[in-house]
Write an enzyme that holds these catalytic residues in place. Structure first.
Site, PDB file in Angstrom:
ATOM      1  N   CYS B  13       0.829  -1.212   0.000  1.00 54.43           N
ATOM      2  CA  CYS B  13       0.000   0.000   0.000  1.00 54.43           C
ATOM      3  C   CYS B  13       0.860   1.258   0.000  1.00 54.43           C
ATOM      4  CB  CYS B  13      -0.907   0.008   1.226  1.00 54.43           C
ATOM      5  SG  CYS B  13      -1.980  -1.428   1.341  1.00 54.43           S
ATOM      6  N   SER B  37      -1.455  -6.750   1.508  1.00 53.52           N
ATOM      7  CA  SER B  37      -0.553  -6.026   2.403  1.00 53.52           C
ATOM      8  C   SER B  37      -0.278  -6.957   3.566  1.00 53.52           C
ATOM      9  CB  SER B  37      -1.231  -4.746   2.891  1.00 53.52           C
ATOM     10  OG  SER B  37      -0.540  -4.217   4.015  1.00 53.52           O
ATOM     11  N   ARG B  38       0.766  -6.674   4.343  1.00 53.59           N
ATOM     12  CA  ARG B  38       0.997  -7.501   5.523  1.00 53.59           C
ATOM     13  C   ARG B  38      -0.153  -7.311   6.512  1.00 53.59           C
ATOM     14  NH1 ARG B  38       6.735  -5.389   7.056  1.00 53.59           N
ATOM     15  NH2 ARG B  38       5.603  -3.552   6.318  1.00 53.59           N
ATOM     16  N   TYR B  62       1.336 -10.822   0.772  1.00 52.42           N
ATOM     17  CA  TYR B  62       1.704 -10.699  -0.650  1.00 52.42           C
ATOM     18  C   TYR B  62       1.539 -12.056  -1.343  1.00 52.42           C
ATOM     19  CZ  TYR B  62       4.065  -6.618   1.385  1.00 52.42           C
ATOM     20  OH  TYR B  62       4.355  -5.480   2.085  1.00 52.42           O
ATOM     21  N   LEU B  78       6.874  -2.145  -3.617  1.00 53.99           N
ATOM     22  CA  LEU B  78       7.488  -2.426  -2.316  1.00 53.99           C
ATOM     23  C   LEU B  78       8.832  -1.721  -2.195  1.00 53.99           C
ATOM     24  CD1 LEU B  78       6.797  -6.295  -2.250  1.00 53.99           C
ATOM     25  CD2 LEU B  78       5.654  -4.540  -0.851  1.00 53.99           C
ATOM     26  N   LYS B 101      10.587   1.683  -9.537  1.00 49.52           N
ATOM     27  CA  LYS B 101      12.004   2.006  -9.559  1.00 49.52           C
ATOM     28  C   LYS B 101      12.396   2.572  -8.202  1.00 49.52           C
ATOM     29  CE  LYS B 101      12.060   5.709  -9.282  1.00 49.52           C
ATOM     30  NZ  LYS B 101      11.573   6.535  -8.140  1.00 49.52           N
TER      31      LYS B 101
END
Lengths: 360, 360
Positions: B13, B37-38, B62, B78, B101
């Protein structure tokens, strides 16, 4: 009290002397009283073409200009290798010296010129015209001096390039090793260096490191080069690039912690009557982008920057001649700092692009 | 034939995922089918806040996104240190990979990701949005490809700076040595490097020499730095400067032998619907100045550049899924070249600002 006009003698018929002669005739406190060239014919034609006053003394030598009692000050647009000789002689004849840039081939020569000016009590100024544009003062006052709004200086990038047309790259004075051995670095790079120092309030960088790719002509004179300048405090860094091989570019960009500004024609404004620049402060990320956009600022000037330059030079000289002031040292100091950085770039290139310390 | 929409799963997120999620929903050939998300709570809130389709599967991990058969491709915003693990896993699950990136901490990690994508036949693309703006194609086609009119490339200068506000400089993911150890170089410098390579048609420089003044936070992560890039042919040189400590600047300037162009917002256009740039060719000295002035060009776009990016990604994937095409390698090659130059800057800084060779 009406001041008399400062009377200029012009040494030589260089192309740039056309613009500065016009400036001397435009400025309200200056005039031209003499011109000298090695060729009397050339000097005569030049005076006529550039509408010099009828009363102008036209000479077939530079010496005659220096001997002329009607000459208060000289403008010296000669090839750089001749600056040492003629600027020193002019000072010894008590003529004030407006000297084309680059002022000398190295700081040793410049020091001899400055010493001659100082010991003879004459004003020295280099002919870096953009310094006298009101835009330059406006940027300094509104942006560079406003730490509250724009924060501290972090990074400057400056470019001056133009294409040397026709046989310029082989035969122009500016690429002749016996006349202007600094090539593009002295001619175009001078402005970049001055702009960087100006933006830094003339705080010299600690080291200068040349980029690895200078280009040269057949005589070994620099046609393009660049360097990074490092203050080694607060992460301050500057870069410049100068060239006789790239299309015209006269960019100056300065980044500060809270704002920045950009000029696209800092050396010669595209419009002689109006200078512009872009500035922005306190940019913020928004939901999808960023704001505000940079704003454009413009400032009008009745006189072109080169006329403002000779006007300021004459103002200083009038102060000296009226006994009210001593020669203004600021211009000598700024010239010397600019030359020091030029010398450091030369040394860095000669020594394999190593960092070179700059010491005043 | 109406193509089905490519179904994206979002990993995490991150803030940037808001913009790219919007882009996926704007693009006519993509949609969002999952987010993980975790924290399930965080993922649920994110999906709701960003108006994900009702049918979106929301997960507290994930892994669950990668296991979801309704997910064709993943967008991976991430922290960089997690890219190797999750991009490789995604590829192994045959999910196409759109990767934020900087793509990796170094080219070794990137190679593992690219190898996983290649061996699993999935498309790889990095999320460098400005590459997909029609302005970018216009500059390439009109200027960079027109050697007749604009001559050869000589010099490029690229800047990306913005101010890390509040506790950004201490606590943001982008300056956490365990999450994004490349700091400003990876986050902001990535764009500069990509722009320089793009302007050079992805011809890698021969050497990269970092400037001497990087700034770091307390954890040793770079907050500002720059470098010169040297091709050691035809005098070609480029410089970049990136920073979390200077006010927003997104400048790109390219000088060619006969013309040049400038963009002031090359990374994120100030106006989402219109991109502009300045260009000029064949500038000449005039009696008193120079002409022509640079012209401003604008190009409109209905979709923002990030939506064009996901649209292009989906187009490539549809080709693969339809059996008409293999994965487009171009994006992997460009990413790898960008990462190689980033790695060279890191090596130059670590080794005392020496020139570092770049080898593909």
């Amino acid at each position: 009290m009406t001041e008399t006009r400062l009377r200029f003698g012009i040494l030589g018929c260089a192309n740039i002397a056309r613009k500065v002669s016009r400036a001397i005739l435009l400025s309200p406190n200056t005039t031209i009283s003499a011109i000298g060239s090695r060729s009397l014919e050339k000097a005569t034609a030049f005076a006529s073409e550039n509408r010099f006053p009828e009363s102008t003394n036209v000479y077939g030598s530079y010496d005659s200009v220096l001997e002329d009692p009607d000459v208060d000050a000289v403008y010296v647009p000669l090839p750089t290798s001749l600056h040492l000789r003629w600027a020193v002689l002019a000072a010894e004849k008590k003529k004030h010296v407006l000297l084309e840039k680059p002022v000398a081939l190295n700081v040793g020569e410049l020091d001899a010129i400055l010493e001659a000016c100082e010991s003879n009590g004459v004003q020295f100024m280099d002919a870096t015209m953009w310094m006298h544009h009101p835009r330059t003062q406006m940027i300094k006052q509104v942006i560079l001096s406003d730490e509250q709004r724009f924060g501290q200086l972090k990074s400057v990038h400056s470019t001056f390039s133009y294409v040397g047309e026709g046989d310029f790259l082989k035969n122009d004075i500016r690429v002749n090793p016996n006349l202007d051995s600094l090539g593009a670095l002295g001619d175009a790079g001078w402005y970049c260096m001055r702009a960087i120092l100006w933006a830094h309030d003339y705080d010299l960088p600690k080291t200068v490191t040349a980029f690895r790719d200078p280009e040269y002509n057949e005589s070994g004179v620099i046609l393009s080069c660049g360097a990074s300048l490092n203050w080694e405090k607060d992460g301050k860094v500057a870069t410049f690039y100068c060239s006789f091989l790239s299309n015209l570019c006269m960019d100056l960009i300065a980044l500060r912690t809270r704002g920045n500004f950009r000029v696209h024609d800092f050396i010669i404004p595209f419009n002689e009557k109006v200078g512009s620049f872009e500035a922005v402060a306190n940019s913020r990320w928004t939901e999808l982008g960023c704001a505000p956009e940079p704003s454009e600022y413009t400032i009008a000037t009745d006189l072109p920057q080169e006329a403002l330059m000779v006007q300021e030079f004459a103002r200083l000289v009038h102060g000296i001649r009226g006994g009210k002031a001593k020669p203004e040292k600021k211009w000598a100091v700024i010239s010397r700092k600019t030359q020091l950085v030029i010398d450091a770039v030369v040394a860095s290139i000669k020594n394999g692009f190593v960092p070179v310390e700059v010491v005043y």
